[in-house]
Design an enzyme around this catalytic site. Structure first.
Site, short mmCIF file in Angstrom:
data_model
loop_
_atom_site.label_atom_id
_atom_site.label_comp_id
_atom_site.label_asym_id
_atom_site.label_seq_id
_atom_site.Cartn_x
_atom_site.Cartn_y
_atom_site.Cartn_z
N HIS B 264 0.83 -1.21 0.00
CA HIS B 264 0.00 0.00 0.00
C HIS B 264 0.87 1.26 0.00
O HIS B 264 0.71 2.16 -0.83
CB HIS B 264 -0.90 -0.03 1.24
CG HIS B 264 -1.80 1.16 1.37
ND1 HIS B 264 -3.10 1.16 0.95
CD2 HIS B 264 -1.56 2.39 1.87
CE1 HIS B 264 -3.65 2.35 1.18
NE2 HIS B 264 -2.72 3.12 1.75
N GLU B 265 1.82 1.29 0.92
CA GLU B 265 2.68 2.48 1.02
C GLU B 265 3.58 2.61 -0.20
O GLU B 265 3.89 3.71 -0.64
CB GLU B 265 3.49 2.46 2.32
CG GLU B 265 2.68 2.35 3.62
CD GLU B 265 1.57 3.38 3.78
OE1 GLU B 265 1.68 4.48 3.21
OE2 GLU B 265 0.56 3.07 4.47
#
Lengths: 495, 495
Positions: B264-265
């Site tokens: 996600h990051e």
């Protein structure tokens, strides 16, 4: 007077905030920031440094400090001490042209990364232009700042250790040469049989880290006021007594390297953590000098952590972490191993006995670089020559020679001599401490806080409110004398 | 005009340097600084914020920006875009009283730590006074900044996503409620048999980290322009395209948590790293909006990394790292496990399908906090009520309830809705991308750079030089429409 005090305090707070930002950026650069971020970081450092410069060199501020300095007997004690120190430190902004100073700071923000790259690739040429600029600036600096008492290299030496110039260091190193060098030559010929498990073993970095964390507990390094991290070269970085950060480097082929460098930095860190909080946020809220600082780190590293008593207690823990790797290696073997005196190339890996010889090399080179007798481009050659003469070994490349230390890349010229001085201070302080408390029994009883406490009372608490000379007299009831150091080394290495 | 441009550029550079310092301090605080350093740090932040404020609110600067804004058609393209954005952002310094703003920034520098402590101890009361001050400030902020078009909560929503206010979000969430809620209720009743190895296993953090590092290579997250670290709550922190930092959190009882939060990051980070360098150092050199940002992170996390194709290729690696732990767990079982839709308490651990329901809870609560219908002290109760109504589960304590997210403690009100919006954007963008390149085959061929490249061309390169609306139109040839999202979820979860 009230008005000057207000100007002084308001400006001091701003200066502190800028220094905090620059401190953190530097910590980040050495431990974490990505490679390609350096240009962007460097631009910001340059702007923040200029803002700091403008604050520090503002006429109102300089005027306030000068007025307070002239009336220092009317100030309360702490403020008077602060003003004395600040007044002296303003010399730089008063005497060095702004553009030169800012240009140099900009260079400093990049130079450690350039050095790291050069070291990694054994490429002195890559570092040369940067180092030339650094030396050139420092030579100019000595011109700008010289006084009737301090000339040339003296100026730089005095910045790191008030009261120590070429004359004093020449005497100190001559004493060591005369009394130690023949002894060392003899001691390093002694052959100690060492288990291959120690010299050829591979020690997993993650488990070394586990031992480092154990060590922080043994020494009561307070992790609520500190950090333990990794970097290429171990160092301590502190900004106030509640934020003291150390790094270590884990080398899988050298177990003892991270062990002793962690303890070394813990020595620095505990000093900073134990400064009296009444000095927090002032220029007095930090160690007194580099030499006194180094005396603490070396005492923890060499006099405490290389003692038999220490390993009697903690070797079982190390063995439990490295079960397979240390199987069959006895306590005595391990103790002897970490105290072998031998001629070697890398200062940070050098043993306690040959260590000051490594410093002599650097002292001699710095002296010649600053007085102009040595050109920067000739450093690698001269380095090899002095290493042969003083330490008795010759590096095969620059990575394990002139490029091994980060210090010059950071512009620290005049700093190295305090390392040897620190060891000598340490011997004298240990001697005094041991006449009041039984140090060995404190170590045996896992009661290092007793040692921490003695050092807090006699040295740490004072922060920078006393000069090195005052502190030595206060802690040891004697002025500094290298005889304690020489005696200590001779006794320890006459086994 | 030249003179205004000079004032603008000089001031911009200073602003950037202060923001850099404050950015790094905040990164440090969330990932590294020791507990007891917080007071000292907070004092420095307060001073640096005031210095920044003084620069940003100087009459010369505001005057220069205003003059440039009035003549923006005469400026070159990039500068004109910059000025448009900066002029809008000056609203805050022009309209909010200085003391209130600085007081709030000081509070923000401490509040995340207070929240972390409250969460750790399941102690909402400890956080309450801080959160009350944050909400109070944000309510006042909406008053100071309201316009003919934007009132109340709209003001905050628009800060994170230009063009999205209560009316637009109400429509979006109503669509989801109508089209998704019955579907979700049904889908979450389905029972999937899951190996206990996955649900009850213990996955060593150090080996999870190894997999995270592998993942950075798969996605070509450039570690020469970025950092991967740990923190309590995963986040991305960027300051320029060459310094983009992400964190993840390793939970030994939840293998998938670090895997998907890292990815996600990475989605956020690759967006930042791919912004055209011509925007470096300007307000345009960053992602366009929170919603667009989240569309990238969610696409990488859910649409790419929760696909069968992805795990077909990478599950063997994960199995090789967790040999014993994943022995006998088939690819299909693992794939099904990471795609189970179920009602759960923690937003960051929620599956793709129920995730927007968690956001609805927060949207509803924020709306009521800002319009005054809900008091902060009543939040825990109301939280439990909405969780029951929308997600169908009820937290037993506040740590897994209202205290679970860091956002409000940082003063981010109006931010949450962009998380659901981002997923909806993502579905629409993926649909467009997939009509040009075969996304699944890129994943299968370990060629995620093809996807990175498409996103760079159609979205990332533009940085903040275009609005979310413009970007959606440019990338998808259509205005934003939640139908793509609803369709995507229904198709995926109709297995």
């Amino acid at each position: 007077m009230e008005n000057y005090i207000k100007i002084y305090n308001d400006t001091k707070n701003k200066i502190r905030a800028y220094k905090y930002a620059l401190w953190l950026i530097s910590w980040d650069q050495e431990t974490e920031s990505p490679k390609k971020a350096i240009d962007y970081m460097s631009e910001q450092v340059s702007i923040l440094s200029e803002e700091l410069y403008n604050v520090e060199s503002s006429i109102d501020y300089i005027n306030a400090v000068t007025k307070l300095f002239e009336n220092k007997e009317k100030l309360d004690e702490i403020l008077a001490l602060e003003i004395k120190k600040v007044y002296k430190s303003l010399d730089i902004v008063k005497k060095v042209p702004k553009e030169e100073l800012l240009e140099y700071q900009k260079l400093q923000s990049k130079s450690a990364t350039i050095w790291a790259h050069a070291k990694e690739n054994d490429d002195f040429e890559y570092f040369l232009p940067t180092l030339e600029k650094i030396i050139e600036f420092n030579r100019k600096l000595t011109k700008y700042l010289e006084t009737d008492e301090l000339k040339g290299y003296d100026v730089l030496l005095d910045m790191y250790e008030e009261g120590m110039g070429v004359k004093e260091y020449d005497y100190f190193f001559d004493e060591l040469k005369e009394n130690l060098v023949p002894f060392v030559l003899n001691a390093t010929q002694k052959k100690t049989k060492v288990s291959k498990k120690l010299t050829k073993g591979k020690f997993d970095a993650i488990r070394q880290k586990e031992f480092s964390e154990y060590i922080t507990k043994v020494f009561a390094f307070d992790l609520e006021k500190g950090v333990l991290k990794e970097s290429i070269h171990p160092f301590t970085s502190n900004v106030t007594s509640t934020d003291v950060r150390i790094t270590t480097a884990y080398k899988e082929n050298l177990l003892e390297s991270s062990v002793f460098s962690t303890i070394h930095e813990i020595g620095h860190a505990i000093y900073e953590q134990q400064v009296d909080p009444k000095f927090d946020g002032t220029v007095l809220g930090a160690g007194a000098s580099m030499g006194i600082h180094e005396s603490q780190s070396r005492m923890y590293e060499n006099m405490i952590a290389r003692s038999y008593a220490f390993w009697e207690l903690h070797y079982p823990k190390l063995q439990s972490i490295f079960k397979k790797e240390l199987k069959g290696v006895s306590l005595l073997e391990f103790y002897q191993y970490v105290n072998i005196a031998k001629r070697s190339l890398i200062r940070t890996e050098a043993d306690e006995l040959t260590y000051p010889l490594h410093i002599m090399v650097r002292y001699e080179l710095e002296k010649q670089l600053i007085n102009g007798k040595l050109k920067v481009k000739d450093l690698p050659k001269k380095w090899r020559q002095y290493m042969s003469e003083y330490v008795g070994v010759r590096p095969k490349n620059d990575a394990e020679g002139v490029l091994q230390d980060i210090h010059w890349s950071q512009g620290s010229i005049g700093y190295f001599p305090t390392y040897a001085l620190g060891s000598a201070y340490a011997a004298q302080i240990y001697h005094a401490m041991n006449s009041e408390i039984n140090v060995e029994s404190a170590i045996e009883n896992n009661n290092i806080t007793l040692i921490n406490q003695w050092l807090k009372t006699h040295i740490h608490q004072y922060g920078a409110s006393k000069t090195p000379k005052e502190l030595m007299l206060l802690a040891t009831q004697d002025k500094f004398d290298p005889k304690y150091y020489i005696e200590y080394l001779k006794r320890k290495f006459s086994y």
